[in-house]
Design a protein around this motif. Structure first.
Motif, PDB file in Angstrom:
ATOM      1  N   UNK A  47     -44.431 -79.333 -75.439  1.00 29.58           N
ATOM      2  CA  UNK A  47     -43.884 -80.372 -76.307  1.00 29.58           C
ATOM      3  C   UNK A  47     -44.840 -81.560 -76.397  1.00 29.58           C
ATOM      4  N   UNK A  48     -45.354 -81.868 -77.605  1.00 30.73           N
ATOM      5  CA  UNK A  48     -46.284 -82.991 -77.747  1.00 30.73           C
ATOM      6  C   UNK A  48     -45.611 -84.340 -77.524  1.00 30.73           C
ATOM      7  N   UNK A  49     -44.290 -84.386 -77.544  1.00 28.23           N
ATOM      8  CA  UNK A  49     -43.566 -85.640 -77.310  1.00 28.23           C
ATOM      9  C   UNK A  49     -43.335 -85.892 -75.818  1.00 28.23           C
ATOM     10  N   UNK A  50     -43.909 -85.069 -74.971  1.00 30.43           N
ATOM     11  CA  UNK A  50     -43.747 -85.216 -73.536  1.00 30.43           C
ATOM     12  C   UNK A  50     -44.297 -86.563 -73.068  1.00 30.43           C
ATOM     13  N   UNK A  51     -43.625 -87.196 -72.100  1.00 33.09           N
ATOM     14  CA  UNK A  51     -44.088 -88.498 -71.620  1.00 33.09           C
ATOM     15  C   UNK A  51     -45.307 -88.417 -70.708  1.00 33.09           C
ATOM     16  N   UNK A  52     -45.763 -87.225 -70.379  1.00 33.25           N
ATOM     17  CA  UNK A  52     -46.899 -87.073 -69.466  1.00 33.25           C
ATOM     18  C   UNK A  52     -48.197 -87.414 -70.182  1.00 33.25           C
ATOM     19  N   UNK A  53     -48.831 -88.496 -69.777  1.00 34.98           N
ATOM     20  CA  UNK A  53     -50.128 -88.904 -70.327  1.00 34.98           C
ATOM     21  C   UNK A  53     -51.234 -88.235 -69.509  1.00 34.98           C
ATOM     22  N   UNK A  54     -52.358 -87.920 -70.148  1.00 29.55           N
ATOM     23  CA  UNK A  54     -53.478 -87.360 -69.381  1.00 29.55           C
ATOM     24  C   UNK A  54     -53.888 -88.307 -68.256  1.00 29.55           C
ATOM     25  N   UNK A  55     -54.199 -87.740 -67.113  1.00 25.79           N
ATOM     26  CA  UNK A  55     -54.598 -88.540 -65.950  1.00 25.79           C
ATOM     27  C   UNK A  55     -55.903 -87.990 -65.389  1.00 25.79           C
ATOM     28  N   UNK A  56     -56.721 -88.892 -64.881  1.00 18.82           N
ATOM     29  CA  UNK A  56     -58.009 -88.532 -64.308  1.00 18.82           C
ATOM     30  C   UNK A  56     -57.973 -88.798 -62.815  1.00 18.82           C
ATOM     31  N   UNK A  57     -58.377 -87.787 -62.031  1.00 17.41           N
ATOM     32  CA  UNK A  57     -58.392 -87.889 -60.583  1.00 17.41           C
ATOM     33  C   UNK A  57     -59.793 -87.558 -60.081  1.00 17.41           C
ATOM     34  N   UNK A  58     -60.268 -88.316 -59.102  1.00 17.74           N
ATOM     35  CA  UNK A  58     -61.582 -88.046 -58.517  1.00 17.74           C
ATOM     36  C   UNK A  58     -61.397 -87.446 -57.131  1.00 17.74           C
ATOM     37  N   UNK A  59     -62.144 -86.406 -56.862  1.00 15.72           N
ATOM     38  CA  UNK A  59     -62.158 -85.788 -55.533  1.00 15.72           C
ATOM     39  C   UNK A  59     -63.011 -86.694 -54.649  1.00 15.72           C
ATOM     40  N   UNK A  60     -62.351 -87.488 -53.827  1.00 15.09           N
ATOM     41  CA  UNK A  60     -63.034 -88.490 -53.003  1.00 15.09           C
ATOM     42  C   UNK A  60     -63.624 -87.887 -51.732  1.00 15.09           C
ATOM     43  N   UNK A  61     -64.586 -88.544 -51.192  1.00 11.78           N
ATOM     44  CA  UNK A  61     -65.194 -88.276 -49.883  1.00 11.78           C
ATOM     45  C   UNK A  61     -65.939 -86.949 -49.768  1.00 11.78           C
ATOM     46  N   UNK A  62     -66.133 -86.250 -50.877  1.00  8.27           N
ATOM     47  CA  UNK A  62     -66.884 -84.994 -50.820  1.00  8.27           C
ATOM     48  C   UNK A  62     -67.917 -85.002 -51.940  1.00  8.27           C
ATOM     49  N   UNK A  63     -69.178 -84.745 -51.584  1.00 10.15           N
ATOM     50  CA  UNK A  63     -70.242 -84.578 -52.570  1.00 10.15           C
ATOM     51  C   UNK A  63     -70.805 -83.171 -52.417  1.00 10.15           C
TER      52      UNK A  63
END
Length: 93
Positions: A47-63
């Motif tokens: 459903x395009x009317x979904x309240x879920x906005x795209x979110x960006x997450x970073x994998x921290x502490x690992x290179x």
């Protein structure tokens, strides 16, 4: 560069592998300087009317020193975030 997982449990996962700007200048070719972020959004079929906005997450502490290793870790990280979203756990941005 982005790697897209078209659908995982109704969510689209985009894994971004990039050079970490905070890493010290590399003297050797294979220093661990690759970082990973994952963007999670609703799949287009949902459903395009979904309240879920795209979110960006970073994998921290690992290179990483290899793009393939970084991408696989990002894919797994994204799947675990989606599992948390589905099970109702709060995920910090």
């Amino acid at each position: 560069m982005a790697y897209v997982t078209p659908s995982y449990r109704g969510y689209r996962l985009e894994t971004f592998v990039f050079r970490d700007q905070d890493a010290a200048p590399a003297e050797h070719k294979h220093d661990r300087t690759l970082a990973v972020s994952v963007r999670i959004s609703q799949s287009a079929a949902d459903d395009p009317a979904s309240p879920f906005e795209p979110k960006l997450f970073r994998l921290e502490s690992v290179l990483f020193d290899a793009i393939g290793d970084a991408r696989r870790a990002g894919d797994e990280f994204g799947r675990s975030l989606v599992d948390d979203i589905i099970h109702g756990n709060q995920t910090e941005v």
